[in-house]
Design a protein around this motif. Structure first.
Motif, PDB file in Angstrom:
ATOM      1  N   SER A  26       0.833  -1.369  -0.115  1.00 32.32           N
ATOM      2  CA  SER A  26       0.066   0.029   0.078  1.00 32.32           C
ATOM      3  C   SER A  26       0.823   1.428   0.083  1.00 32.32           C
ATOM      4  O   SER A  26       0.559   2.303  -0.718  1.00 32.32           O
ATOM      5  CB  SER A  26      -0.762  -0.052   1.088  1.00 32.32           C
ATOM      6  N   LEU A  27       1.995   1.363   0.809  1.00 34.53           N
ATOM      7  CA  LEU A  27       2.914   2.520   0.736  1.00 34.53           C
ATOM      8  C   LEU A  27       3.364   2.457  -0.813  1.00 34.53           C
ATOM      9  O   LEU A  27       3.863   3.809  -1.315  1.00 34.53           O
ATOM     10  CB  LEU A  27       3.911   2.285   1.680  1.00 34.53           C
ATOM     11  N   THR A  28       3.675   1.592  -1.538  1.00 37.45           N
ATOM     12  CA  THR A  28       4.129   1.490  -2.879  1.00 37.45           C
ATOM     13  C   THR A  28       3.168   2.279  -3.782  1.00 37.45           C
ATOM     14  O   THR A  28       3.383   2.942  -4.499  1.00 37.45           O
ATOM     15  CB  THR A  28       4.438   0.376  -3.218  1.00 37.45           C
ATOM     16  N   GLY A  29       1.862   1.885  -3.564  1.00 38.77           N
ATOM     17  CA  GLY A  29       0.750   2.537  -4.275  1.00 38.77           C
ATOM     18  C   GLY A  29       0.530   3.820  -3.802  1.00 38.77           C
ATOM     19  O   GLY A  29       0.189   4.675  -4.724  1.00 38.77           O
ATOM     20  N   ALA A 296      -1.979  -0.566   8.160  1.00 40.38           N
ATOM     21  CA  ALA A 296      -3.152  -1.215   7.387  1.00 40.38           C
ATOM     22  C   ALA A 296      -2.581  -2.672   6.805  1.00 40.38           C
ATOM     23  O   ALA A 296      -3.225  -3.494   6.689  1.00 40.38           O
ATOM     24  CB  ALA A 296      -3.778  -0.475   6.458  1.00 40.38           C
ATOM     25  N   ASP A 297      -1.501  -2.429   6.212  1.00 43.78           N
ATOM     26  CA  ASP A 297      -0.743  -3.614   5.459  1.00 43.78           C
ATOM     27  C   ASP A 297      -0.367  -4.898   6.540  1.00 43.78           C
ATOM     28  O   ASP A 297      -0.578  -5.975   6.090  1.00 43.78           O
ATOM     29  CB  ASP A 297       0.402  -3.328   4.620  1.00 43.78           C
ATOM     30  N   ILE A 298       0.299  -4.092   7.768  1.00 47.76           N
ATOM     31  CA  ILE A 298       0.697  -5.308   8.827  1.00 47.76           C
ATOM     32  C   ILE A 298      -0.687  -5.904   9.134  1.00 47.76           C
ATOM     33  O   ILE A 298      -0.707  -7.062   9.606  1.00 47.76           O
ATOM     34  CB  ILE A 298       1.320  -4.412   9.693  1.00 47.76           C
ATOM     35  N   GLY A 303      -5.522 -10.704   1.709  1.00 49.26           N
ATOM     36  CA  GLY A 303      -5.551  -9.855   0.484  1.00 49.26           C
ATOM     37  C   GLY A 303      -4.669  -8.500   0.925  1.00 49.26           C
ATOM     38  O   GLY A 303      -4.068  -8.345   1.829  1.00 49.26           O
ATOM     39  N   ARG A 304      -4.962  -7.542  -0.004  1.00 51.01           N
ATOM     40  CA  ARG A 304      -4.238  -6.205   0.192  1.00 51.01           C
ATOM     41  C   ARG A 304      -5.610  -5.057   0.049  1.00 51.01           C
ATOM     42  O   ARG A 304      -6.611  -5.404  -0.124  1.00 51.01           O
ATOM     43  CB  ARG A 304      -3.272  -5.904  -1.042  1.00 51.01           C
ATOM     44  N   THR A 305      -4.871  -4.116   0.667  1.00 52.42           N
ATOM     45  CA  THR A 305      -5.973  -2.706   0.700  1.00 52.42           C
ATOM     46  C   THR A 305      -5.982  -2.317  -0.866  1.00 52.42           C
ATOM     47  O   THR A 305      -5.108  -2.853  -1.712  1.00 52.42           O
ATOM     48  CB  THR A 305      -5.371  -1.534   1.490  1.00 52.42           C
ATOM     49  N   TRP A 306      -6.838  -1.431  -1.181  1.00 49.96           N
ATOM     50  CA  TRP A 306      -6.882  -0.962  -2.701  1.00 49.96           C
ATOM     51  C   TRP A 306      -5.673  -0.287  -3.056  1.00 49.96           C
ATOM     52  O   TRP A 306      -5.550  -0.267  -4.269  1.00 49.96           O
ATOM     53  CB  TRP A 306      -8.413  -0.175  -2.664  1.00 49.96           C
TER      54      TRP A 306
END
Length: 403
Positions: A26-29, A296-298, A303-306
């Protein structure tokens, strides 16, 4: 400092005190949205005054979007570098990774800028070229160095990042000595120092002239905006924020609230005085945003966040390339007055024409960013960022952070 090679593409990871490794797509996004804000800022401030010059508030907010995105990258850099740090890593390996992350892209885009500038008939200065090539131009309070078209204007932030990377091994060692119970105190001290910057800047002499766009004292603006030691405060804020999360001292701000929180000061800055700068209001919500998205990712159970979806992760991976190439498209492309062909084109004066040029500029920038990432950044990082022995072991010594 070793983590297993992720598949299919490397993403941001974290080492907690228990040595568990968590990927943070999510940080990458989120990186893409920060880079896109910078693009929107430069496109918008070049086009909106041609259609609606009286919309000074909107133009100001567009200008602030660029500062907002850069501040995010400074905080994110400190956060992620701390997140992936390992005691067994060496200073030399760390510096090697950072060099091959930022410099090849900088060199390629600088050569492109020189060629485009020569084609447009701009006078080129050896002094300006050398200071930009060596990424020391942000240290010099010369307005031309930070705003010269041919020098690829966004590279001023790379000069700040160079200082951050050189200092990081010692900054991290020092800040890790802070007891976990006092990390929030350290956060408050750094944030207070950020607020003190405008006060120090107000004492600057006026001998340097004024910025033509804002009318602000140039030396004050340079000190608050471009001077690397001052901007390192945001980097340090990112380091302290990461240590708070790693040591489980985070306040668990809801994900949705963290996403909305930074928008409030972003809009408010449109009516704030220039003397306050661009960082004091936004750095705290941006630090909270980075920590909340990582959290949120941890905590994701399925799955993943949006923000961590595959398309956004891909766009996040090319965000550094986008940051470096987009200004060349803005300055020398369809909307740029520096293009040799501009004199033969009519001035866009309608909303459909403006939006069409904006869309064309953004799409072109994305395509060029993908090419730069695919042909330069990714292969260089794969081939040169790690020693031969580490490549043979099939491990990464750090995740690819935003440069």
């Amino acid at each position: 400092m070793t983590i297993q090679r992720p598949a299919p593409a490397p993403q941001l990871s974290v080492a907690t005190p228990g040595h568990r490794v968590h990927r943070l797509p999510s940080l990458t996004g989120l990186r893409f949205f920060a880079a896109f804000l910078v693009v929107i800022s430069h496109v918008g401030t070049n086009l909106l005054p041609r259609v609606a010059p009286d919309q000074t508030f909107a133009i100001r907010v567009l200008y602030e979007c660029g500062a907002f995105g850069v501040s995010f990258f400074f905080i994110l850099s400190g956060f992620v570098l701390t997140w992936v740090a390992r005691d067994e890593d060496s200073v030399g390996r760390f510096w090697r990774r950072r060099f091959f992350k930022i410099y090849p892209n900088h060199l390629v885009t600088m050569i492109a800028a020189l060629v485009l500038a020569a084609g447009a008939g701009h006078a080129l200065s050896g002094r300006d070229a050398s200071t930009t090539l060596l990424l020391v131009h942000s240290w010099i309070p010369d307005m031309k160095l930070q705003y010269n078209l041919w020098s690829n204007t966004p590279t001023w932030s790379l000069a700040c990042e160079v200082l951050f990377y050189l200092a990081f091994p010692w900054l991290l060692k020092l800040l890790r000595k802070i007891p976990p119970a006092r990390l929030w105190v350290a956060f408050a001290v750094v944030y207070a120092a950020i607020w003190a910057v405008p006060l120090v800047a107000s004492w600057m002499p006026t001998s340097g002239g004024v910025h033509p766009g804002t009318g602000q004292n140039w030396l004050s603006m340079w000190f608050m905006t471009f001077f690397p030691p001052v901007r390192m405060l945001e980097f340090v804020l990112g380091i302290v924020t990461a240590l708070i999360v790693v040591n489980r001292r985070w306040i668990r701000l809801p994900f949705a609230v963290a996403l909305v929180f930074p928008l409030i000061p972003l809009v408010a800055e449109g009516s704030m005085p220039d003397e306050l700068g661009f960082v004091a209001l936004t750095s705290l919500p941006l630090a909270f945003l980075v920590a909340a998205v990582a959290g949120a990712d941890i905590e994701a159970r399925s799955g993943r966040t949006w923000l961590g979806s595959r398309p956004l992760v891909f766009l996040g991976e090319i965000s550094f390339a986008l940051y470096l190439v987009h200004w060349l498209v803005v300055a020398y492309g369809w909307i740029g007055r520096s293009s040799p062909a501009w004199g033969a084109r009519p001035e866009p004066s309608t909303w459909p024409g403006i939006l069409g040029l904006a869309g064309l500029t953004i799409v072109s920038s994305l395509v060029l960013a993908w090419l730069l990432y695919t042909l330069v950044e990714r292969p260089v990082m794969k081939r040169w960022s790690r020693p031969r022995a580490a490549r043979g072991e099939g491990v990464l010594t750090a995740a690819p952070e935003q440069g």
